[in-house]
Scaffold this motif. Structure first.
Motif, PDB file in Angstrom:
ATOM      1  N   GLU A 148       2.487  -5.370   0.782  1.00  0.00           N
ATOM      2  CA  GLU A 148       3.185  -6.660   0.795  1.00  0.00           C
ATOM      3  C   GLU A 148       3.826  -6.939   2.142  1.00  0.00           C
ATOM      4  N   SER A 149       4.335  -5.908   2.784  1.00  0.00           N
ATOM      5  CA  SER A 149       4.997  -6.086   4.078  1.00  0.00           C
ATOM      6  C   SER A 149       4.027  -6.452   5.195  1.00  0.00           C
ATOM      7  N   ASP A 150       2.721  -6.317   4.943  1.00  0.00           N
ATOM      8  CA  ASP A 150       1.733  -6.570   5.992  1.00  0.00           C
ATOM      9  C   ASP A 150       0.958  -7.865   5.814  1.00  0.00           C
ATOM     10  N   VAL A 151       1.213  -8.619   4.744  1.00  0.00           N
ATOM     11  CA  VAL A 151       0.379  -9.805   4.500  1.00  0.00           C
ATOM     12  C   VAL A 151       0.499 -10.827   5.620  1.00  0.00           C
ATOM     13  N   ARG A 157     -14.827 -14.314  -6.479  1.00  0.00           N
ATOM     14  CA  ARG A 157     -15.105 -15.598  -5.845  1.00  0.00           C
ATOM     15  C   ARG A 157     -13.835 -16.110  -5.195  1.00  0.00           C
ATOM     16  N   LEU A 158     -13.900 -16.343  -3.891  1.00  0.00           N
ATOM     17  CA  LEU A 158     -12.725 -16.765  -3.136  1.00  0.00           C
ATOM     18  C   LEU A 158     -12.522 -18.264  -3.290  1.00  0.00           C
ATOM     19  N   THR A 159     -11.293 -18.643  -3.541  1.00  0.00           N
ATOM     20  CA  THR A 159     -10.971 -20.054  -3.774  1.00  0.00           C
ATOM     21  C   THR A 159     -10.144 -20.674  -2.652  1.00  0.00           C
ATOM     22  N   ASP A 160      -9.468 -19.830  -1.867  1.00  0.00           N
ATOM     23  CA  ASP A 160      -8.660 -20.364  -0.769  1.00  0.00           C
ATOM     24  C   ASP A 160      -8.303 -19.207   0.168  1.00  0.00           C
ATOM     25  N   MET A 161      -7.898 -19.532   1.390  1.00  0.00           N
ATOM     26  CA  MET A 161      -7.469 -18.553   2.385  1.00  0.00           C
ATOM     27  C   MET A 161      -6.263 -19.103   3.119  1.00  0.00           C
ATOM     28  N   VAL A 162      -5.327 -18.241   3.418  1.00  0.00           N
ATOM     29  CA  VAL A 162      -4.131 -18.633   4.162  1.00  0.00           C
ATOM     30  C   VAL A 162      -3.987 -17.682   5.340  1.00  0.00           C
ATOM     31  N   GLU A 163      -3.884 -18.235   6.526  1.00  0.00           N
ATOM     32  CA  GLU A 163      -3.785 -17.409   7.731  1.00  0.00           C
ATOM     33  C   GLU A 163      -2.338 -16.954   7.953  1.00  0.00           C
ATOM     34  N   LYS A 164      -2.109 -15.643   7.911  1.00  0.00           N
ATOM     35  CA  LYS A 164      -0.821 -15.008   8.197  1.00  0.00           C
ATOM     36  C   LYS A 164       0.340 -15.675   7.443  1.00  0.00           C
ATOM     37  N   GLU A 211       4.549 -16.707   0.205  1.00  0.00           N
ATOM     38  CA  GLU A 211       3.495 -17.710   0.150  1.00  0.00           C
ATOM     39  C   GLU A 211       2.098 -17.095   0.053  1.00  0.00           C
ATOM     40  N   ALA A 212       2.012 -15.772   0.092  1.00  0.00           N
ATOM     41  CA  ALA A 212       0.715 -15.096   0.062  1.00  0.00           C
ATOM     42  C   ALA A 212       0.104 -15.190  -1.339  1.00  0.00           C
ATOM     43  N   PRO A 213      -1.142 -15.657  -1.460  1.00  0.00           N
ATOM     44  CA  PRO A 213      -1.770 -15.789  -2.779  1.00  0.00           C
ATOM     45  C   PRO A 213      -2.209 -14.460  -3.392  1.00  0.00           C
ATOM     46  N   SER A 214      -2.291 -13.397  -2.592  1.00  0.00           N
ATOM     47  CA  SER A 214      -2.666 -12.072  -3.081  1.00  0.00           C
ATOM     48  C   SER A 214      -2.306 -11.048  -2.016  1.00  0.00           C
ATOM     49  N   HIS A 215      -2.730  -9.814  -2.215  1.00  0.00           N
ATOM     50  CA  HIS A 215      -2.581  -8.777  -1.191  1.00  0.00           C
ATOM     51  C   HIS A 215      -3.939  -8.375  -0.633  1.00  0.00           C
ATOM     52  N   LEU A 216      -4.950  -9.240  -0.798  1.00  0.00           N
ATOM     53  CA  LEU A 216      -6.287  -8.966  -0.274  1.00  0.00           C
ATOM     54  C   LEU A 216      -6.465  -9.714   1.044  1.00  0.00           C
ATOM     55  N   ALA A 217      -6.798  -8.949   2.075  1.00  0.00           N
ATOM     56  CA  ALA A 217      -6.877  -9.507   3.428  1.00  0.00           C
ATOM     57  C   ALA A 217      -8.304  -9.469   3.957  1.00  0.00           C
ATOM     58  N   MET A 218      -8.676 -10.502   4.699  1.00  0.00           N
ATOM     59  CA  MET A 218      -9.961 -10.524   5.400  1.00  0.00           C
ATOM     60  C   MET A 218      -9.878  -9.567   6.591  1.00  0.00           C
ATOM     61  N   ILE A 219     -10.969  -8.828   6.823  1.00  0.00           N
ATOM     62  CA  ILE A 219     -10.868  -7.679   7.708  1.00  0.00           C
ATOM     63  C   ILE A 219     -11.950  -7.647   8.798  1.00  0.00           C
ATOM     64  N   GLY A 220     -12.433  -8.802   9.206  1.00  0.00           N
ATOM     65  CA  GLY A 220     -13.306  -8.836  10.378  1.00  0.00           C
ATOM     66  C   GLY A 220     -14.767  -8.546  10.137  1.00  0.00           C
ATOM     67  N   ARG A 221     -15.230  -8.681   8.881  1.00  0.00           N
ATOM     68  CA  ARG A 221     -16.661  -8.579   8.566  1.00  0.00           C
ATOM     69  C   ARG A 221     -17.024  -9.761   7.675  1.00  0.00           C
TER      70      ARG A 221
END
Length: 287
Positions: free
Chosen positions: A164-167, A184-191, A196-206
């Protein structure tokens, strides 16, 4: 669906976090144990069947081109000296892939870097790999994504679970779990901020994208600092067609910062079949 063969490596960043090491040498050419960071990414892509490599570079990146080019004099010297193992490795790197080099003339963000390759991608699906993110697994990260892409024909994003501290350090996704086990991804929020984070799943450069993403990148509006965010285009894409997420397996190192880079060298150095045991003994003496 056209075959997936092309992959973009955005490599135009200045590497300021590694100064002074990157004053005259690209960050992508810093070595993790015994080979440059960018080579790990290229080898991962080739293992996933992506053999058309598009490097988006900037000023001062000539060393990347030289690394994947043939050095006839070096190869001849190694061969004449009887250094067959080194000759084979140098020759292999130079011939491992056909590489196209494009210039990102302005630092306008990751979305802009990907858009620079739109002419070369045309109407084909394509991958994007950020070599700063080093992921080590028997099945490479791009192959893990490719398997879902071939199953669905859709765009696929590599994800990791973060604390949580890294979202606020990542692009965070919102998702729905489907019956087949896919996300299935429904939305993305940058930093986002933590609340306000919708989850703890982060995009990781692939990433693997359908060609529609390139069209949407042309519609993205510049954000902070005039940069065009790839995340904004992905969010637009997810509203038009399915975009899936894959929780990546493997050892992951954020080699784009000095701490992660040192950790990658330490861990992979200790695991190296040739150097690992001697390094372990040396460290025991020093610590």
């Amino acid at each position: 669906m056209k075959p997936l063969r092309k992959i973009i490596f955005p490599a135009a960043g200045m590497g300021t976090r590694f100064l002074p090491a990157t004053k005259a040498s690209p960050k992508e050419m810093l070595t993790i144990v015994d080979k440059p960071l960018i080579q790990y990414g290229v080898e991962e892509a080739l293992a996933a069947g992506m053999d058309e490599i598009i490097m988006v570079t900037g000023r001062g990146k000539r060393a990347i081109e030289d690394h994947f080019d043939i050095s006839a004099e070096l190869e001849a010297n190694l061969k004449a000296a009887g250094k067959s193992d080194l000759y084979q490795e140098v020759s292999r790197v130079a011939r491992m892939a056909e590489v196209v080099y494009l210039r990102q003339k302005e630092s306008l963000g990751l979305g802009h870097a990907v858009l620079c390759a739109s002419h070369w991608v045309s109407d084909e699906p394509f991958g994007v790999s950020l070599a700063d993110e080093l992921i080590i697994h028997e099945t490479g990260a791009m192959q893990q994504l490719r398997e879902v892409h071939e199953q669905t024909g859709c765009s696929v994003i590599g994800l990791i679970q973060v604390a949580e501290s890294d979202v606020s350090k990542y692009g965070i996704v919102a998702f729905e779990a489907e019956e087949n086990g896919l996300l299935r991804l429904t939305d993305m929020v940058e930093k986002p901020d933590v609340d306000e984070a919708p989850s703890h799943l982060a995009m990781i450069g692939r990433y693997i994208f359908t060609p529609r993403l390139m069209d949407l990148l042309q519609e993205v509006k510049p954000g902070k600092g005039g940069e065009f965010q790839l995340t904004d285009a992905i969010a637009m894409l997810a509203k038009e067609e399915p975009v899936y997420g894959v929780l990546l397996e493997g050892q992951r190192f954020d080699a784009g910062n000095p701490g992660g880079f040192l950790l990658a060298n330490a861990v992979l150095g200790l695991q190296h079949p040739e150097y690992g045991e001697s390094l372990r003994r040396a460290l025991k003496k020093q610590l």
